[in-house]
Motif scaffolding. Structure first.
Motif, PDB file in Angstrom:
ATOM      1  N   SER A  26       0.625  -7.431  17.575  1.00  0.00           N
ATOM      2  CA  SER A  26       1.599  -6.164  17.646  1.00  0.00           C
ATOM      3  C   SER A  26       2.245  -5.969  18.980  1.00  0.00           C
ATOM      4  O   SER A  26       1.189  -5.829  20.129  1.00  0.00           O
ATOM      5  CB  SER A  26       1.149  -5.331  16.779  1.00  0.00           C
ATOM      6  OG  SER A  26       1.278  -4.946  15.319  1.00  0.00           O
ATOM      7  N   ASN A 180       6.665   4.271  12.448  1.00  0.00           N
ATOM      8  CA  ASN A 180       7.769   3.150  12.618  1.00  0.00           C
ATOM      9  C   ASN A 180       8.569   3.815  12.505  1.00  0.00           C
ATOM     10  O   ASN A 180       9.343   3.906  11.899  1.00  0.00           O
ATOM     11  CB  ASN A 180       7.262   2.102  11.557  1.00  0.00           C
ATOM     12  CG  ASN A 180       5.436   1.795  11.405  1.00  0.00           C
ATOM     13  OD1 ASN A 180       5.204   2.112  12.769  1.00  0.00           O
ATOM     14  ND2 ASN A 180       4.978   0.865  10.828  1.00  0.00           N
ATOM     15  N   SER A 185       8.043  -0.806  14.476  1.00  0.00           N
ATOM     16  CA  SER A 185       7.122  -0.733  15.562  1.00  0.00           C
ATOM     17  C   SER A 185       7.062   1.401  15.666  1.00  0.00           C
ATOM     18  O   SER A 185       7.764   2.017  15.627  1.00  0.00           O
ATOM     19  CB  SER A 185       8.113  -1.405  16.494  1.00  0.00           C
ATOM     20  OG  SER A 185       8.046  -2.376  17.309  1.00  0.00           O
ATOM     21  N   THR A 242      -3.007  -6.051  15.253  1.00  0.00           N
ATOM     22  CA  THR A 242      -2.089  -5.909  14.288  1.00  0.00           C
ATOM     23  C   THR A 242      -2.367  -4.151  14.700  1.00  0.00           C
ATOM     24  O   THR A 242      -3.187  -3.122  14.014  1.00  0.00           O
ATOM     25  CB  THR A 242      -1.781  -6.568  13.063  1.00  0.00           C
ATOM     26  OG1 THR A 242      -3.060  -5.588  11.846  1.00  0.00           O
ATOM     27  CG2 THR A 242      -1.183  -7.798  13.147  1.00  0.00           C
TER      28      THR A 242
END
Length: 243
Positions: A26, A180, A185, A242
């Motif tokens: 990620s 997020n 993100s 992740t």
């Protein structure tokens, strides 16, 4: 024909590997800043502490999503004692400010947080330690015992300084709850933090009495319990897992 089959099989394996590798990573932002506010409780040379308030601001560099090095600035009011109930009729009010550099490491750096939903929720649980300086400004203090004091009325002055700078070592325990943005993100965090602040000097309460007459063996401290908000920004970097 057999050669073409091998080519297809090799290409499929490669694509599966690339897909897996990409999904196992990620992007995260390398910087964040935040603000917080809360209450503090003092433990100093006076017998009993009292509640005050603290405001803070910080900026952090993220070596990983869970390991940070940052700067924190604080402003607030620490108080303690009571001219009526304190055995020596002492009390103080300190309008302080300070700055420290600190390192924090979160649980997510060490655990497989994707294994359970509970671990995923607490992956932002962290501990940390810092070092800095605190500037003390005593705005209210009892230097002389009142005339109605039960013991030694009029005694004084209690030694100490109204303005000073001391070494400051904060120890943090807290948790970030991540949120997020629309691209998936981590962009925001709600922060809960408990901080024990050790000061090395006699400026926090303004009293610098001889330990032969008063108990004065431990560093002056205050504990802060705060809630805050963080915003992540800047360049992104790839993390091995992740998020």
């Amino acid at each position: 024909m057999y050669y073409n089959f091998l080519k297809v099989k090799s290409l499929t394996t490669f694509l599966l590997f690339v897909t897996f590798f990409c999904n196992a990573q990620s992007n995260y932002f390398k910087w964040s800043y935040g603000f917080g506010a809360g209450v503090n409780y003092s433990r100093t040379d006076v017998v009993h502490g009292n509640w005050g308030y603290t405001f803070s601001g910080n900026i952090d560099h993220h070596f990983t999503p869970f390991v940070t090095l940052g700067l924190e600035a604080q402003y607030g009011m620490v108080q303690g004692g009571d001219i009526v109930t304190d055995p020596h009729n002492r009390q103080f009010v300190n309008k302080y400010n300070g700055i420290n550099a600190n390192l924090k490491i979160a649980l997510g750096e060490f655990i497989d947080y994707k294994s359970t939903s509970f671990l995923y929720k607490i992956r932002g649980l962290y501990g940390g330690i810092g070092l800095g300086a605190i500037k003390n400004k005593i705005t209210d203090i009892v230097r002389y015992k009142p005339s109605w004091a039960a013991n030694d009325p009029g005694y004084g002055p209690f030694p100490g300084k109204d303005k000073s700078v001391d070494l400051w070592a904060p120890i943090n325990l807290g948790i970030n709850f991540y949120f997020n943005d629309k691209w998936g993100s981590i962009r925001y965090a709600l922060n809960l933090n408990a901080q024990s602040n050790f000061t090395f000097g006699e400026g926090l309460d303004g009293y610098d009495d001889s330990s032969s007459k008063f108990k004065n063996y431990a560093p002056d401290t205050y504990n802060v319990y705060s809630i805050g908000f963080r915003y992540y920004l800047g360049y992104t970097k790839i993390y091995k897992r992740t998020l």
